[in-house]
Structures are given as C-alpha cells and as structure tokens.
Design an enzyme around this catalytic site. Structure first.
Site, PDB file in Angstrom:
ATOM      1  N   ARG A  31      28.471   7.326  47.825  1.00  0.00           N
ATOM      2  CA  ARG A  31      28.468   8.790  47.677  1.00  0.00           C
ATOM      3  C   ARG A  31      27.029   9.301  47.610  1.00  0.00           C
ATOM      4  O   ARG A  31      26.685  10.311  48.205  1.00  0.00           O
ATOM      5  CB  ARG A  31      29.226   9.197  46.403  1.00  0.00           C
ATOM      6  CG  ARG A  31      30.731   9.189  46.558  1.00  0.00           C
ATOM      7  CD  ARG A  31      31.420   9.827  45.355  1.00  0.00           C
ATOM      8  NE  ARG A  31      31.461   8.949  44.212  1.00  0.00           N
ATOM      9  CZ  ARG A  31      32.470   8.115  43.925  1.00  0.00           C
ATOM     10  NH1 ARG A  31      33.517   8.068  44.712  1.00  0.00           N
ATOM     11  NH2 ARG A  31      32.431   7.349  42.858  1.00  0.00           N
ATOM     12  N   PHE A  42      40.411  11.872  53.341  1.00  0.00           N
ATOM     13  CA  PHE A  42      40.914  11.046  52.239  1.00  0.00           C
ATOM     14  C   PHE A  42      40.066  11.337  50.996  1.00  0.00           C
ATOM     15  O   PHE A  42      39.505  10.436  50.369  1.00  0.00           O
ATOM     16  CB  PHE A  42      40.854   9.546  52.584  1.00  0.00           C
ATOM     17  CG  PHE A  42      41.531   9.183  53.888  1.00  0.00           C
ATOM     18  CD1 PHE A  42      42.906   8.992  53.933  1.00  0.00           C
ATOM     19  CD2 PHE A  42      40.801   9.044  55.060  1.00  0.00           C
ATOM     20  CE1 PHE A  42      43.542   8.646  55.118  1.00  0.00           C
ATOM     21  CE2 PHE A  42      41.428   8.704  56.260  1.00  0.00           C
ATOM     22  CZ  PHE A  42      42.797   8.505  56.284  1.00  0.00           C
ATOM     23  N   ASP A  78      43.266  15.776  52.126  1.00  0.00           N
ATOM     24  CA  ASP A  78      44.036  14.719  51.446  1.00  0.00           C
ATOM     25  C   ASP A  78      45.509  15.105  51.464  1.00  0.00           C
ATOM     26  O   ASP A  78      45.855  16.284  51.559  1.00  0.00           O
ATOM     27  CB  ASP A  78      43.565  14.537  49.998  1.00  0.00           C
ATOM     28  CG  ASP A  78      43.891  13.140  49.448  1.00  0.00           C
ATOM     29  OD1 ASP A  78      42.969  12.300  49.390  1.00  0.00           O
ATOM     30  OD2 ASP A  78      45.058  12.899  49.089  1.00  0.00           O
ATOM     31  N   ASN A 125      48.087  15.311  56.426  1.00  0.00           N
ATOM     32  CA  ASN A 125      47.885  13.948  56.879  1.00  0.00           C
ATOM     33  C   ASN A 125      46.605  13.891  57.720  1.00  0.00           C
ATOM     34  O   ASN A 125      46.480  14.604  58.710  1.00  0.00           O
ATOM     35  CB  ASN A 125      49.094  13.523  57.705  1.00  0.00           C
ATOM     36  CG  ASN A 125      49.034  12.066  58.096  1.00  0.00           C
ATOM     37  OD1 ASN A 125      47.971  11.521  58.416  1.00  0.00           O
ATOM     38  ND2 ASN A 125      50.179  11.423  58.064  1.00  0.00           N
ATOM     39  N   ASP A 157      37.375   7.587  54.432  1.00  0.00           N
ATOM     40  CA  ASP A 157      37.550   6.637  53.328  1.00  0.00           C
ATOM     41  C   ASP A 157      39.033   6.446  53.031  1.00  0.00           C
ATOM     42  O   ASP A 157      39.540   6.857  51.984  1.00  0.00           O
ATOM     43  CB  ASP A 157      36.810   7.149  52.080  1.00  0.00           C
ATOM     44  CG  ASP A 157      36.871   6.140  50.936  1.00  0.00           C
ATOM     45  OD1 ASP A 157      37.051   4.946  51.212  1.00  0.00           O
ATOM     46  OD2 ASP A 157      36.734   6.553  49.769  1.00  0.00           O
ATOM     47  N   CYS A 203      38.734  -0.574  52.596  1.00  0.00           N
ATOM     48  CA  CYS A 203      38.824  -1.271  51.304  1.00  0.00           C
ATOM     49  C   CYS A 203      39.901  -2.350  51.353  1.00  0.00           C
ATOM     50  O   CYS A 203      40.379  -2.811  50.327  1.00  0.00           O
ATOM     51  CB  CYS A 203      39.080  -0.280  50.177  1.00  0.00           C
ATOM     52  SG  CYS A 203      40.587   0.655  50.354  1.00  0.00           S
TER      53      CYS A 203
HETATM   54  N1  SAH Z   1      36.923   8.993  48.912  1.00  0.00           N
HETATM   55  C1  SAH Z   1      37.602   9.078  47.643  1.00  0.00           C
HETATM   56  C2  SAH Z   1      38.650   7.999  47.467  1.00  0.00           C
HETATM   57  C3  SAH Z   1      39.730   7.949  48.541  1.00  0.00           C
HETATM   58  S1  SAH Z   1      41.197   7.180  48.029  1.00  0.00           S
HETATM   59  C4  SAH Z   1      36.564   9.067  46.518  1.00  0.00           C
HETATM   60  O1  SAH Z   1      35.370   8.857  46.777  1.00  0.00           O
HETATM   61  O2  SAH Z   1      36.940   9.303  45.378  1.00  0.00           O
HETATM   62  C5  SAH Z   1      42.299   7.475  49.331  1.00  0.00           C
HETATM   63  C6  SAH Z   1      42.935   8.856  49.337  1.00  0.00           C
HETATM   64  O3  SAH Z   1      43.632   8.967  50.577  1.00  0.00           O
HETATM   65  C7  SAH Z   1      43.942   9.173  48.267  1.00  0.00           C
HETATM   66  O4  SAH Z   1      43.550  10.324  47.588  1.00  0.00           O
HETATM   67  C8  SAH Z   1      45.281   9.421  49.007  1.00  0.00           C
HETATM   68  O5  SAH Z   1      46.007  10.508  48.460  1.00  0.00           O
HETATM   69  C9  SAH Z   1      44.797   9.785  50.374  1.00  0.00           C
HETATM   70  N2  SAH Z   1      45.666   9.506  51.523  1.00  0.00           N
HETATM   71  C10 SAH Z   1      46.350   8.370  51.798  1.00  0.00           C
HETATM   72  N3  SAH Z   1      46.923   8.444  53.030  1.00  0.00           N
HETATM   73  C11 SAH Z   1      46.589   9.653  53.537  1.00  0.00           C
HETATM   74  C12 SAH Z   1      46.851  10.309  54.762  1.00  0.00           C
HETATM   75  N4  SAH Z   1      47.565   9.723  55.738  1.00  0.00           N
HETATM   76  N5  SAH Z   1      46.352  11.545  54.947  1.00  0.00           N
HETATM   77  C13 SAH Z   1      45.615  12.145  53.986  1.00  0.00           C
HETATM   78  N6  SAH Z   1      45.318  11.562  52.811  1.00  0.00           N
HETATM   79  C14 SAH Z   1      45.799  10.331  52.585  1.00  0.00           C
END
Ligand code: SAH
Length: 392
Positions: free
Chosen positions: A210, A226, A248, A275, A296, A336
């Site tokens: 970050r 995400f 998200d 999505n 991410d 991850c």
């Molecule tokens: N980048 C963030 C962590 C991401 S965790 C940070 O730094 O804190 C992954 C996230 O992806 C979660 O919040 C989950 O709700 C979201 N997610 C999972 N599948 C998804 C999709 N198909 N579309 C949008 N969001 C999604």
C-alpha cells in the site's frame, strides 16, 4: 509420550526442519494418541526427530512444535513466542504502525497459530487441533509478553473442520475490544472491525505494498479493485491521488471504506458495489481509463488441484486491468494463492499483457509484509506475490 515412527527414508524433510509429517510417511504409532496430543516422532531406527501435535483426521498427521525431545509446555511456548516477537523488534516503529502480525504460524515455529495486534487488541486464529490444545498457554504468554489489553479469537475458519474442530470466535481475555479499533500505517488511518472483518480484521500483509503504491499515486486517477475497506485507495488518496474509484462486492466492506475515507479527512471517492470482472468490462466498453490500477483479488486457488482454473481467473482480470491503464500508467497486481508460485504468477501476468497488447516493464516484485515472516525451512509460507508494472 506416544511414539510415531517414520518409514525408512521418510525423515529427510523433518531433518531439514520442515514442520509437517504427512500420513504416508508414518510407519507405526505406539498407541493411538488423542487428537492434538503431543507425540514423539522418530526415524525408522527409533532416533528422536522432534515433538508435534497429532492430527488424526488431517493428511498432515503431525505438526512439529520442536525438533528435539522435550515438553511442549507453558515455558516452552512462552520462549517460542518471545522469539517471534524478537524477530519483529522495531518493526512497529520502522513501519510507523500500531498494527502488526506477531505470530505467523509455521514460519514462527507455531503451526496453526496466527496472531495479529491491532493497537491494544490481539486477534488470534487457531487453525489446527494442536494449536487448539495449547490455546490457553499461548494466549497467556502473549498477553504477558505484549502487555496488550484483550485477546479476541477469530477461529471462524472452515479449515478447522478438517481437524475435527468447529469454527469459533469470541473474547478469550480482557475487556471487549471497541466496535472499531483505530489503526494507522504511516499517516494513513483505518478502522478495523476485529469481530466481523475478514481474517483477523484487516489485510496487514499488504501494508508495504500500500505504501509503495501510494508513493506513485500523486496526481493519478486510481482504480482500486477488490478494495475491501479501502486499503490501497485510501493510502493513494492520502498521498495525493487525483481521484480514487473503489470496487468491491461487499456492502459492509464499502461502507467501512467510506468511513476510512472520511476518517482521513479526504474528499469523497467513488464507491462501486459490484463484481470486478463485470465492472472492468464496463469500464472497457465505456472507454474509461485510469493511471494506476490495483488488482488485489481474494485467493482464487485453495489447492494445487484448483490452480489451473485459478490461473484463468488471474489471466482474465489482468488482461482487463492492463487494458484500462492509460499509456505510461501503472498496474499493481497480486495473487494471495499459496498454490500458485511466483514464477507461475509472473508468467500469467506476462501472457495477460501480451493479450492486452501492452508493453510492460516490472518496476518491483512484491511480496507479503516482513512481519508476515517467511522461514527458510517452510517455503509454503510465501503466499502473497505481486508485481508493480509500468504499462506503455
Ligand atoms: N486490497 C484489500 C484487500 C482485498 S481482499 C486491502 O488492501 O485491504 C479481497 C476483497 O475482494 C474482499 O473485500 C471481497 O469482498 C472482494 N471480492 C471477492 N470477489 C469479488 C468480486 N468478484 N468482485 C468484487 N469484489 C470481490
């Protein structure tokens, strides 16, 4: 102690201090141990190799606590935990934060045990039956060593079922933590919901990434996919991004992302609940571009068996991501999934760049933050991989 004897020739990994003994390596057991009971592991000739917890329902039948003969008692665990803290000596100051991973399971010699500190609150996950069995000693030792006020358990993990344990969560010691714990990473402030948030509440593993992304964000239009509770986008906006768009699926995550934006005194950002796969296509179809895109996603591959399907997912979003980057812009892309190694991930991203018709240079190879320590004897511990890319 009951004795678990390995088959001839199956002691090599253990001698290299790898903490897992798979069921196929075991020749005999002196008497059936209780689930989680500490057992002495020996080679085929009866020479002791170490002491670990018996997991009768898991393929990983023994997880080793130590590589010599001796008890796994309060004093031993206290010493192990003190060592884990010593590895992180000075990190909170260096990273200017009050939120740090204190115990990173196998890498710290504590299989199944993950503990994060959020200000005055410790939040722990106990994923294996051995960890569960020693939970009270571990909690006591950590409260003693850190002086933290509370210990909250977030063992609401499906993997526990493989160990014959029910997922569980709740307060283990001290006063109830605040509804939202205030943390900071350098100048960036976040609120963490340790009861309902993902994992132990926050993605501490992305802290350094970050910061790196934020360093490049000034004046740029940022797309934070995400986004969870805002992470990369909030950091980018604090660093002077021209605009930030968060995407998200989760309503509560976006709500917290809004709160985190306000908490930092920032102007409103754009928050899109949807999505990512569809939203990225939508941006592409509307010819909307960004100067810095963060991808991410959650773990696409839970096991090696699912890796193939996951690779298609990674390729898909990376193609879309590359297409949305303005010329001279940046893409920060992550995986991850422990089941996908760094060279494989890099290859998928390279294919995606090709398919998107972009010329890409790697500015930095990224990994999990250093408090999520990796042990030389446990390569499985490296799970978070990323690339910061310049996109022509
Ligand atoms: N980048 C963030 C962590 C991401 S965790 C940070 O730094 O804190 C992954 C996230 O992806 C979660 O919040 C989950 O709700 C979201 N997610 C999972 N599948 C998804 C999709 N198909 N579309 C949008 N969001 C999604």
């Amino acid at each position: 102690m009951k004795i678990v004897r390995l088959k001839p020739g199956r002691d090599k990994a253990t001698r290299r201090r790898h903490p897992w003994i798979f069921s196929g390596a075991i020749d005999s057991v002196s008497r059936e141990p209780d689930p989680g009971e500490d057992v002495l592991v020996t080679d085929a000739n009866g020479m002791p190799l170490g002491v670990g917890a018996w997991s009768p329902t898991s393929q990983i039948r023994v997880r080793l606590w130590r590589f010599d003969e001796g008890p796994v008692d309060g004093a031993f665990l206290h010493d192990l935990l003190a060592r884990a803290l010593a590895v992180r000596e000075g990190m909170a100051e260096r990273f200017d934060t009050n939120a740090l991973r204190l115990v990173n399971a196998e890498a710290d010699g504590l299989p199944g045990v993950t503990v994060d500190r959020y200000d005055d609150v410790l939040v722990g996950q106990f994923a294996s039956i051995g960890a569960e069995r020693h939970k009270a000693e571990i909690v006591d030792a950590l409260l003693d060593l850190t002086g933290a006020a509370s210990f909250y358990e977030r063992s609401d993990l499906d993997v526990r079922k493989r160990e014959g344990l029910e997922p569980t969560r709740g307060l283990l010691a001290g006063p109830e933590p605040p509804e939202r714990v205030a943390i900071h990473e350098g100048p960036v402030r976040f609120e963490v919901d340790v009861r309902e948030g993902h994992k132990t509440g926050f993605y501490l593993d992305q802290r350094e990434n970050r910061r790196l992304v934020a360093e490049s964000a000034k004046g740029r239009r940022v797309l934070n996919t995400f986004c969870y509770t805002g992470g990369f986008g909030v950091a980018a906006q604090v660093a002077g991004a021209a605009s930030v768009t968060h995407v998200d699926l989760s309503g509560p995550a976006l709500e917290q992302a809004r709160r985190n934006t306000a908490l930092n005194g920032l102007p409103e950002a754009e928050f899109i609940q949807g999505n990512v796969f569809q939203e990225l296509r939508g941006f592409r179809d509307r010819a909307r571009d960004f100067d810095l895109v963060v991808l991410d996603p959650p773990k696409f591959a839970d096991s090696k068996a699912l890796a193939e399907k996951a690779l298609r997912g990674y390729k898909d979003i990376n193609i879309l991501g590359f297409k949305l980057v303005s010329p001279g812009g940046l893409l920060a892309t992550f995986s991850c999934s422990g089941a996908i190694d760094a060279p494989t991930f890099r290859m998928v991203v390279a294919e995606a760049a090709c398919d998107a018709g972009r010329r890409v240079r790697i500015l930095r190879e990224l990994r999990q933050a250093p408090d999520h320590v990796e042990a030389l004897n446990f390569p499985e511990g490296l799970y978070l991989k990323g690339l910061l890319c310049h996109v022509e």
